[in-house]
Design a protein around this motif. Structure first.
Motif, PDB file in Angstrom:
ATOM      1  N   PHE A 148       2.187 -12.591   5.094  1.00 45.56           N
ATOM      2  CA  PHE A 148       3.602 -12.240   4.959  1.00 45.56           C
ATOM      3  C   PHE A 148       3.813 -11.506   3.637  1.00 45.56           C
ATOM      4  O   PHE A 148       3.863 -12.136   2.574  1.00 45.56           O
ATOM      5  CB  PHE A 148       4.486 -13.490   4.979  1.00 45.56           C
ATOM      6  CG  PHE A 148       4.365 -14.337   6.217  1.00 45.56           C
ATOM      7  CD1 PHE A 148       3.999 -13.773   7.433  1.00 45.56           C
ATOM      8  CD2 PHE A 148       4.628 -15.693   6.169  1.00 45.56           C
ATOM      9  CE1 PHE A 148       3.897 -14.555   8.585  1.00 45.56           C
ATOM     10  CE2 PHE A 148       4.538 -16.479   7.316  1.00 45.56           C
ATOM     11  CZ  PHE A 148       4.173 -15.911   8.523  1.00 45.56           C
ATOM     12  N   ALA A 149       3.904 -10.201   3.681  1.00 44.60           N
ATOM     13  CA  ALA A 149       4.081  -9.422   2.453  1.00 44.60           C
ATOM     14  C   ALA A 149       4.513  -8.013   2.803  1.00 44.60           C
ATOM     15  O   ALA A 149       4.463  -7.597   3.960  1.00 44.60           O
ATOM     16  CB  ALA A 149       2.783  -9.393   1.640  1.00 44.60           C
ATOM     17  N   GLU A 150       4.928  -7.267   1.771  1.00 45.31           N
ATOM     18  CA  GLU A 150       5.347  -5.882   1.936  1.00 45.31           C
ATOM     19  C   GLU A 150       4.233  -4.938   1.496  1.00 45.31           C
ATOM     20  O   GLU A 150       3.149  -5.366   1.101  1.00 45.31           O
ATOM     21  CB  GLU A 150       6.635  -5.628   1.134  1.00 45.31           C
ATOM     22  CG  GLU A 150       7.816  -6.464   1.590  1.00 45.31           C
ATOM     23  CD  GLU A 150       8.198  -6.254   3.041  1.00 45.31           C
ATOM     24  OE1 GLU A 150       8.015  -5.131   3.562  1.00 45.31           O
ATOM     25  OE2 GLU A 150       8.683  -7.215   3.677  1.00 45.31           O
ATOM     26  N   ASN A 151       4.544  -3.632   1.530  1.00 44.17           N
ATOM     27  CA  ASN A 151       3.547  -2.595   1.262  1.00 44.17           C
ATOM     28  C   ASN A 151       2.844  -2.773  -0.085  1.00 44.17           C
ATOM     29  O   ASN A 151       3.473  -3.161  -1.063  1.00 44.17           O
ATOM     30  CB  ASN A 151       4.225  -1.217   1.256  1.00 44.17           C
ATOM     31  CG  ASN A 151       4.674  -0.807   2.629  1.00 44.17           C
ATOM     32  OD1 ASN A 151       4.866  -1.639   3.504  1.00 44.17           O
ATOM     33  ND2 ASN A 151       4.845   0.478   2.836  1.00 44.17           N
ATOM     34  N   GLY A 152       1.580  -2.438  -0.089  1.00 44.23           N
ATOM     35  CA  GLY A 152       0.839  -2.433  -1.343  1.00 44.23           C
ATOM     36  C   GLY A 152      -0.648  -2.542  -1.109  1.00 44.23           C
ATOM     37  O   GLY A 152      -1.109  -2.962  -0.048  1.00 44.23           O
TER      38      GLY A 152
END
Length: 628
Positions: free
Chosen positions: A83-87
């Motif tokens: 569960f995370a955003e762009n990177g």
């Protein structure tokens, strides 16, 4: 219709790297590290911890993450939630898990915590990789799920062992464990050489209902890697800006493909996008219709602020270049309706008349405009995740940016069709990828329809999922015994294999007269108005259609004269549509507040959530039909 690929398709793919020997995505990175070495692969200037990684460093990090995951007991057949955003860390975790033989269940950190908790439980995850301790603290993890989790990894910040259900590691600590394991000669064991093994579970962010898990295999994703080269032909070192959610199938498959071509990827955000377009000057941009609409809106606003003489010059040049593009497409038989030779010759003559002025604008005006809008290098872009309005498509064609629209769903990895540079039939979703079959069937009887007849779109191919995760009834509702997947979209096929989409079956509005109306094409026509920022057509079980309108400028929602004038403008645009029908007119409009990600009325790929909008604006809808 089964599409094996045209001669031009085969020529385009012959110039790309041959990935036919891969059975898993994790096998890609050692090859790229050897091929591109210290060339920059990823950068994230706006991340909590800004990073830059070369291809060699990326491969090293993936091996370290894999060794650490393996040391925590992760192996073939396991699922870990991510569960995370762009990177860059997202990609390292994603590929580290695949290198360890596991799959991941993914969703963005901005999703409602109830959805994240549901995914964590539904996927049967044995571990959790999460963006931050703050997000971890918000998750309402059940006792049963807590007992199943072997570890938690935080991509950003320091660990908070007290909040974690089991051993907790920061990203740095995880990599240290992996580096130590590699130094001791204990890398992650090689995964099974089986393309059918599970790679990921993507949870639909759809516009209605609870998310469903879409399990995709390595073969599903590798099909995209091998065939997206028919749309674009990146070269090593080409720059790409990534703004869409990385966990979404569209962005994810595009990212794997672009990195496989040796591109340099910059992660950005919607807030930083304009600045990064000027700083990075990308060669390629993958995005959704809403972004292209926003860029056009920005141009319109800038044009309105210019002196009258400048407005007239740019307006006339743009109108001429738009008309040149239309005539050129008609002459090349790249419209949605078959053209006979007299019509094509006439269009060619008109294109020749308009060419000198278009050439002047293309030499002196449009390069400056492209510089201001997208940095100057962008000549080819891909739009997906929804239908692209013709007036938006035509604008970018006029200023020299080739927009290649793709179509697909999470369940199809996602790309089923895409437009080619040499056959950019605007208004269509393009031709299928190689090995993909499409059928158009009657929505009621399921009978196979002929070319040109509109019906429900079915698809079959190597990129189509085998069924929803743990939901056999839902799977049986969309997949038949022969592997045909019901997309839920309506459309028809052209003789060259191009797919033309006309709406979503579940979005169809049925008037009280029994007439069926597809709102999507009408909404595309309405947002062409300089007065309208967003619009949702309504009218289920009503005598006539209506529209919820978000105006471009603030206005009094109860100004009756304004509402009547706006209704007249909308009906003028609807009447001007090719093939317009009398029942495709509005009885009235209501002005409403914007549809945004923050208020939950847009999905992560900026599609409008029709059910939530109509629920929020139920009173506004009633006002449209109230006696006046």
């Amino acid at each position: 219709m089964h599409w094996s690929g045209s001669r031009r398709d085969r020529q385009a793919l012959a110039q790309r790297a041959d990935w036919s020997g891969l059975t898993g995505l994790e096998q890609l990175w050692p090859v790229l590290a050897a091929r591109h070495g210290e060339a920059l692969a990823l950068e994230a200037p706006h991340a909590a911890t800004p990073e830059q990684l070369s291809y060699r460093q990326l491969q090293q990090r993936i091996e370290q993450a894999a060794a650490a995951f393996a040391g925590l007991g992760v192996g073939a057949g396991d699922v870990v939630a991510l569960f995370a955003e762009n990177g860059p860390r997202w990609l390292q975790a994603d590929q580290g898990l695949m290198r360890a033989g596991a799959a991941n269940a993914v969703r963005g950190s901005a999703a409602p915590v109830e959805e994240l908790a549901y995914i964590l439980e539904d996927s049967g995850a044995c571990g959790l990789v999460v963006e931050s301790a703050a997000l971890l603290a918000k998750l309402n993890i059940s006792t049963e799920t807590r007992s199943r989790l072997r570890f938690v990894v935080l991509l950003e910040g320091e660990r908070d062992a007290g909040a974690a259900p089991g051993p907790c590691f920061s990203w740095g600590e995880l990599l240290e464990r992996g580096a130590a394991a590699l130094a001791c000669g204990t890398p992650a064991p090689p995964p099974p050489a089986d393309g059918a093994r599970l790679a990921t579970i993507l949870y639909t962010s759809g516009t209605t209902g609870q998310p469903k898990g879409v399990p995709l295999s390595h073969s599903n994703l590798l099909h995209q890697l091998r065939h997206l080269g028919v749309a674009v032909a990146p070269q090593p070192g080409d720059r790409v800006v990534s703004v869409l959610p990385i966990w979404h199938s569209y962005e994810r498959s595009a990212e794997y493909f672009l990195l496989a071509c040796g591109c340099r990827q910059t992660y950005t955000t919607l807030k930083q996008l304009r600045a990064d377009l000027q700083r990075v000057k990308p060669h390629y941009l993958i995005s959704v219709p809403r972004l292209w609409e926003a860029l056009l809106s920005g141009f319109d606003d800038a044009l309105a602020a210019m002196p009258a003489s400048r407005q007239r010059l740019l307006g006339a040049a743009l109108a001429n270049s738009r008309a040149f593009g239309r005539c050129r497409r008609q002459a090349l038989d790249l419209t949605l309706a078959p053209e006979d030779w007299p019509a094509r010759l006439g269009a060619a003559g008109l294109a020749l008349l308009r060419w000198p002025l278009h050439r002047l604008a293309a030499s002196f005006l449009w390069p400056k405009l492209r510089q201001q809008l997208v940095g100057g290098r962008l000549r080819t872009a891909i739009s997906g995740g929804g239908a692209l309005a013709m007036h938006v498509d035509g604008f970018f064609e006029a200023i020299g940016i080739e927009l290649l629209v793709g179509y697909g769903l999470t369940e199809t990895s996602p790309v089923l069709t895409c437009r080619r540079r040499w056959a950019n039939r605007r208004g269509s979703a393009g031709q299928p990828l190689a090995g993909t079959s499409l059928r158009i069937v009657d929505p009621e009887s399921g009978e196979l329809l002929a070319l040109g007849q509109r019906g429900r779109v079915l698809a079959r191919g190597p990129q189509v999922m085998a069924g929803y995760w743990g939901k056999p009834e839902a799977s049986a509702a969309v997949l038949d015994s022969e592997g045909w997947f019901d997309t839920g979209d309506l459309g028809h096929l052209l003789p060259d294999g191009s797919l033309v989409l006309t709406g979503r079956a579940k979005d169809t509005i049925v008037l009280s007269s029994g007439e069926n109306i597809e709102p999507g094409p009408l909404e595309e026509a309405l947002v062409a108005s300089p007065l309208i920022e967003q619009v949702l057509v309504v009218g289920q079980d009503r005598k006539q259609l209506g529209a919820l309108v978000v105006p471009k400028e603030a206005a009094e929602s109860n100004d009756l004269a304004l509402l009547r004038a706006l209704t007249r403008e909308c009906n003028r645009l609807l009447a001007a549509r090719p093939g317009s029908r009398p029942d495709e007119r509005l009885s009235g409009v209501a002005l409403v507040e914007p549809f945004t990600l923050d208020n939950g009325l847009l999905t992560q790929t900026l599609k409008q959530r029709r059910d939530r909008i109509t629920a929020r604006d139920a009173a506004a809808i009633e006002s449209i039909y109230a006696p006046r």
